[in-house]
Enzyme design. Structure first.
Site, PDB file in Angstrom:
ATOM      1  N   HIS A  11       0.819  -1.214   0.000  1.00  0.00           N
ATOM      2  CA  HIS A  11       0.000   0.000   0.000  1.00  0.00           C
ATOM      3  C   HIS A  11       0.856   1.270   0.000  1.00  0.00           C
ATOM      4  O   HIS A  11       2.045   1.243   0.332  1.00  0.00           O
ATOM      5  CB  HIS A  11      -0.922   0.022   1.225  1.00  0.00           C
ATOM      6  CG  HIS A  11      -0.165   0.068   2.527  1.00  0.00           C
ATOM      7  ND1 HIS A  11       0.356   1.235   3.052  1.00  0.00           N
ATOM      8  CD2 HIS A  11       0.173  -0.912   3.399  1.00  0.00           C
ATOM      9  CE1 HIS A  11       0.970   0.981   4.188  1.00  0.00           C
ATOM     10  NE2 HIS A  11       0.885  -0.322   4.422  1.00  0.00           N
ATOM     11  N   GLU A  89      -2.200  -6.700   7.495  1.00  0.00           N
ATOM     12  CA  GLU A  89      -0.877  -6.562   8.094  1.00  0.00           C
ATOM     13  C   GLU A  89      -0.767  -7.426   9.350  1.00  0.00           C
ATOM     14  O   GLU A  89      -1.784  -7.854   9.926  1.00  0.00           O
ATOM     15  CB  GLU A  89      -0.624  -5.085   8.426  1.00  0.00           C
ATOM     16  CG  GLU A  89       0.714  -4.772   9.096  1.00  0.00           C
ATOM     17  CD  GLU A  89       1.920  -5.171   8.247  1.00  0.00           C
ATOM     18  OE1 GLU A  89       2.103  -6.393   8.061  1.00  0.00           O
ATOM     19  OE2 GLU A  89       2.665  -4.281   7.806  1.00  0.00           O
TER      20      GLU A  89
END
Length: 275
Positions: A11, A89
């Site tokens: 990202h 994550e």
């Protein structure tokens, strides 16, 4: 047997990345101004790559990056982005929202060190790897099943979209430094998969490929590239060949790891450990 292209993108930058604060899963921070520029830049770099499947973490920083990539894409039609929690994550528990430096202090007090240290309420590296393994095996099954279905309907690989070298342009023709880009070759694949995820997760995914699947880096790619966390919007690209006889032991060709040449004109620091 089926073959697919796998493109993994981290990202874009968030305020927490810039300030070196841990986000994990509990801090759902959007992209910063620089992060949106990075997402647009990686989208333009991948604009002529044909994707048949797009998956993203369901955290907003990954969602926004995935949307920017597909908004820039010129040749992938009617592709729905699928958001999957398995691409999230690593969970950092009590350390989320704190500086990375504090995590290192916590690890030292516990007689451990980063990244192996697990803060209270956080995920172990083994748990992160298990998520990566679960999703990768799912991808392999998905491509095998779709390939088999197309063959049975006598459409062949072209029925899946006919993804050829021309549809993977940046990875076939883009001239990069040997340390970043491996030797590519003409290839036709049954599917082209885009994943948008996170730094620590991607690092553990690659460690899973190396340690569990005995994947080896080609000579032109320095193995040291395996260890650092990818810069924001860094790109890793693989060609995966999977057999129905041994679906859990695919053949993996690495084309690039943590490629970030698309950031050359953006004012962003790609040198430090961004979490």
């Amino acid at each position: 047997m089926a073959r697919f292209a796998l493109t993994i993108v981290r990202h874009g930058e968030t305020r927490y990345n810039k300030e070196k604060l841990l986000q994990g899963q509990g801090i759902d921070e959007p992209l910063s101004e620089i992060g949106f520029k990075q997402a647009d830049a990686v989208g333009r770099f991948l604009s002529n790559v044909r994707f048949t499947h797009v998956f993203s973490s369901d955290l907003i920083r990954a969602k926004q990056t995935a949307c920017a990539i597909m908004e820039n894409n010129k040749i992938s039609e009617d592709i729905k982005i699928i958001y999957d929690r398995r691409l999230r994550e690593r969970k950092y528990g009590d350390a989320e929202g704190r500086p990375l430096s504090e995590l290192k202090v916590m690890a030292k007090k516990a007689g451990d060190q980063c990244p192996s240290y697990t803060p209270p309420g956080g995920e172990t590296l083994e748990q992160v790897r298990a998520r990566a393994k679960d999703f990768f095996e799912y991808l392999c099954r998905l491509v095998l099943e779709e390939s088999s279905a197309k063959e049975q309907s006598e459409l062949g690989a072209s029925g899946m979209g006919g993804v050829t070298s021309a549809d993977l342009g940046p990875f076939v023709n883009h001239n990069k430094e040997p340390a970043e880009l491996g030797e590519s070759r003409d290839v036709t694949v049954h599917a082209s998969v885009l994943l948008v995820s996170h730094g620590a997760y991607m690092r553990n995914w690659i460690k899973y490929l190396v340690e569990d699947l005995q994947f080896t880096f080609p000579p032109e790619l320095k193995k040291s590239r395996e260890l650092p966390v990818s810069p924001n919007t860094g790109i890793s690209h693989f060609i995966v060949t999977v057999s129905s006889a041994t679906p859990r032991k695919p053949e993996i060709q690495c084309v690039c790891i943590n490629l970030h040449s698309h950031l050359s004109d953006i004012n962003a620091d790609t040198s430090h450990y961004q979490v």
